[in-house]
Design a protein around this motif. Structure first.
Motif, mmCIF file in Angstrom:
data_model
loop_
_atom_site.group_PDB
_atom_site.id
_atom_site.type_symbol
_atom_site.label_atom_id
_atom_site.label_comp_id
_atom_site.label_asym_id
_atom_site.label_seq_id
_atom_site.Cartn_x
_atom_site.Cartn_y
_atom_site.Cartn_z
ATOM 1 N N PHE A 1 0.825 -1.213 0.000
ATOM 2 C CA PHE A 1 0.000 0.000 0.000
ATOM 3 C C PHE A 1 0.860 1.265 0.000
ATOM 4 C CE2 PHE A 1 -2.348 3.313 2.314
ATOM 5 C CZ PHE A 1 -3.437 3.436 1.482
ATOM 6 N N ILE A 2 1.900 1.284 0.825
ATOM 7 C CA ILE A 2 2.748 2.459 0.937
ATOM 8 C C ILE A 2 3.447 2.771 -0.386
ATOM 9 C CG2 ILE A 2 4.848 3.331 2.036
ATOM 10 C CD1 ILE A 2 2.362 3.451 3.796
ATOM 11 N N SER A 3 3.846 1.734 -1.118
ATOM 12 C CA SER A 3 4.580 1.937 -2.372
ATOM 13 C C SER A 3 3.679 2.373 -3.519
ATOM 14 C CB SER A 3 5.304 0.640 -2.772
ATOM 15 O OG SER A 3 6.171 0.208 -1.752
ATOM 16 N N LEU A 4 2.420 1.950 -3.515
ATOM 17 C CA LEU A 4 1.577 2.088 -4.705
ATOM 18 C C LEU A 4 0.431 3.083 -4.572
ATOM 19 C CD1 LEU A 4 1.405 -1.744 -5.461
ATOM 20 C CD2 LEU A 4 2.806 -0.043 -6.643
ATOM 21 N N ALA A 5 0.026 3.427 -3.359
ATOM 22 C CA ALA A 5 -1.127 4.306 -3.201
ATOM 23 C C ALA A 5 -0.858 5.715 -3.722
ATOM 24 C CB ALA A 5 -1.548 4.358 -1.724
ATOM 25 N N ALA A 6 0.302 6.288 -3.375
ATOM 26 C CA ALA A 6 0.604 7.658 -3.797
ATOM 27 C C ALA A 6 0.638 7.820 -5.320
ATOM 28 C CB ALA A 6 1.913 8.120 -3.168
ATOM 29 N N SER B 1 10.416 4.544 -6.488
ATOM 30 C CA SER B 1 10.816 5.763 -5.795
ATOM 31 C C SER B 1 10.165 5.855 -4.422
ATOM 32 C CB SER B 1 10.431 6.991 -6.637
ATOM 33 O OG SER B 1 10.648 8.184 -5.907
ATOM 34 N N MET B 2 8.871 5.569 -4.363
ATOM 35 C CA MET B 2 8.166 5.614 -3.090
ATOM 36 C C MET B 2 8.618 4.479 -2.172
ATOM 37 S SD MET B 2 6.410 8.304 -3.330
ATOM 38 C CE MET B 2 5.542 8.136 -1.774
ATOM 39 N N ALA B 3 8.880 3.315 -2.762
ATOM 40 C CA ALA B 3 9.325 2.171 -1.958
ATOM 41 C C ALA B 3 10.679 2.447 -1.324
ATOM 42 C CB ALA B 3 9.391 0.914 -2.826
ATOM 43 N N MET B 4 11.623 2.953 -2.116
ATOM 44 C CA MET B 4 12.951 3.222 -1.577
ATOM 45 C C MET B 4 12.949 4.418 -0.637
ATOM 46 S SD MET B 4 14.330 0.666 -2.699
ATOM 47 C CE MET B 4 15.810 1.001 -1.746
ATOM 48 N N SER B 5 12.045 5.343 -0.861
ATOM 49 C CA SER B 5 11.867 6.426 0.107
ATOM 50 C C SER B 5 11.435 5.854 1.448
ATOM 51 C CB SER B 5 10.822 7.422 -0.410
ATOM 52 O OG SER B 5 10.433 8.324 0.610
#
Length: 504
Positions: A143-148, A413-417
């Motif tokens: 969810f954290i990686s894909l929602a944004a 990008s969101m995942a590595m963030s």
């Protein structure tokens, strides 16, 4: 005739989703994620160890810490354990998004989260609850990686950071609600019930991820589909394209050559490391994440140790309610303000860095000053202003993560963030603050030392203002036909897409 044929060929099945409904669902899910974090940090769920006076009189412990007889370091480990699963699973889910529909991946993740959270309530010792917390992180990773990226696709162009602000507003709000929720459930029922109720609330959304018609992300085309994607947002993903009969463009996905070149898993690893190299060489992305790490080091420790520090420094009997109330109000208004202000400034990467550095600097001043005062009322007033400013960073920092890379790299990008800010930020901060407090035994000094790290975050983000930055949101569209270019300002919704194509 031509319009009629296009209409009948390209018209998608009506979807229950609208842009605002999608945002609302993601906000509720995000809220539940952070309610869980706030609940485990609350005095009602976290509790305290049994304490003995010099005369030999001992008081009984309460909550997780009391039931499992944990010291502050072990207690801090429990708060950070879910990060281990989150860190390991986030890059995996981001990579899988190139071959599996991201919406379905969210359903898988939420299912894991639901069962793992229920397991926390059934745990019997330190190791069992630690393992369950790790699995909670695995579930949250998708969810954290894909929602944004989904929200970024569907938000109106001039309101992108405002929508991100609404989404990330759920972080402080969820933690604050978790404080209150954990305190009430822990006192009225038992700390185990808090996790069971959370699992029941998340279950419908886990099911929704499997039963609803899946959406596509901009920059992705999955080889599992036999037909070219009709979504204007997903018709092109890689560097090699060719015209399609329906007027869109067909992508030659690298995975189609897996059988000829290398095994699929090896291909995935190769692609992952190539994408990682791109991220690590992007100065804008690296500076943004370094500042975010320092920021999250403080926020993570605040969220976990805040109620306990307030209890001992200012003798707050209702520390859960006090910190929860301050965080709810300041989190909502601060996060929303950050998004709306950046939109009014014109949402560019350079302006985002300006807002990040200024808001964090002044927020650090107010939070630091708050812990210097012995008066509870002075602390509340100054700390509230500080949190208001500090939370204004949530939308801008994630806007930079999404727009300094091309669309197909946004999940990674969101995942590595997420991986970076946790593995170097709040994963070590909670145990380290616990060790520091065990050593100096003074919560006021501990809080001041922790707060000073916010000045470091502000200084790092200042560097970003002077870097050359390019918004890459539309970069891949150079390879697409004109109909795709026109659709960039349109949310990824069936009815709108249909009308834009027909009117050609």
């Amino acid at each position: 005739m031509i319009r009629d044929s296009i209409s009948s060929t390209l018209a998608p099945q009506p979807s229950w989703f609208t842009a605002k409904r999608l945002l609302a669902i993601f906000c509720i899910i995000n809220l539940l994620n952070y309610v869980d974090r706030g609940a485990i940090a609350s005095n009602g769920v976290n509790g305290k160890r049994s304490e003995c006076t010099k005369s030999g009189t001992c008081s009984s412990g309460s909550g997780i810490q009391g039931d499992f007889d944990l010291n502050n370091f072990q207690d801090g480990v429990i708060s950070s354990a879910f990060m281990v699963g989150l860190l390991l699973a986030s890059p995996i889910f981001a990579s899988l998004a190139k071959s599996v529909n991201p919406f379905r991946l969210i359903g898988v993740g939420l299912t894991v989260w639901t069962f793992a959270t229920a397991g926390c309530g059934l745990s019997i010792n330190f190791w069992s609850i630690t393992i369950c917390r790790m699995m909670v992180g695995v579930g949250e990773a998708s969810f954290i990686s894909l929602a944004a990226p989904f929200i970024d696709d569907n938000a109106p162009v001039d309101q992108k950071t405002a929508w991100l602000g609404i989404f990330y507003m759920c972080i402080p709000t969820g933690i604050a609600v978790g404080y209150v929720y954990g305190g009430l459930v822990g006192s009225l029922l038992n700390w185990r019930w808090a996790f069971g109720i959370e699992a029941l609330l998340m279950l419908p959304f886990a099911i929704l991820g499997f039963v609803m018609k899946p959406l596509q992300l901009k920059g992705f085309s999955h080889t599992g589909s036999k037909r070219p994607s009709t979504s204007v947002q997903t018709s092109c993903t890689e560097a090699v394209t060719s015209p399609c009969q329906d007027g869109s463009s067909q992508t030659r996905n690298d995975s189609m050559d897996d059988s000829k070149s290398a095994p699929g898993i090896l291909n995935q690893f190769t692609r992952f490391w190539m994408d990682m190299k791109v991220l690590l060489l992007d100065k804008v992305y690296v500076v943004n994440i370094l500042g975010y790490i320092a920021y999250n080091f403080v926020i993570g420790a605040y969220s976990y140790w805040g109620p306990k520090a307030g209890y001992y420094i200012y003798h707050m009997n209702n520390a859960d309610l006090m910190f929860g109330g301050i965080t709810i109000i300041c989190g909502i208004f601060g996060t929303l303000a950050g998004g709306f202000i950046l939109d009014r400034m014109t949402n560019t990467i350079s302006n985002a860095f300006k807002l990040l550095s200024v808001a964090t600097f002044f927020g650090a001043i107010f939070c630091f000053a708050a812990f210097c005062f012995k008066s509870l009322y002075a602390f509340i007033a100054l700390f509230a202003i500080g949190e208001l400013l500090v939370f204004a960073t949530q939308a801008p920092v994630n806007y930079v993560c999404l727009h300094c890379v091309k669309p197909s790299m946004r999940p990674l990008s969101m995942a590595m963030s997420t991986v970076s800010i946790h593995i170097f930020g709040d994963v070590p901060s909670s145990p380290l603050v616990g060790i520091l407090q065990d050593h100096i035994n003074n919560w006021r000094v501990t809080a001041l030392i922790l707060t000073s790290v916010l000045f470091l975050a502000s200084g790092i983000w200042v560097i970003g203002i002077f870097l050359h930055s390019v918004d890459r949101f539309n970069e891949e569209n150079e390879l697409q036909v004109s109909v795709t270019d026109r659709s960039n300002t349109i949310p990824l919704l069936g009815e709108t897409t249909q009308k834009s194509l027909i009117n050609l």
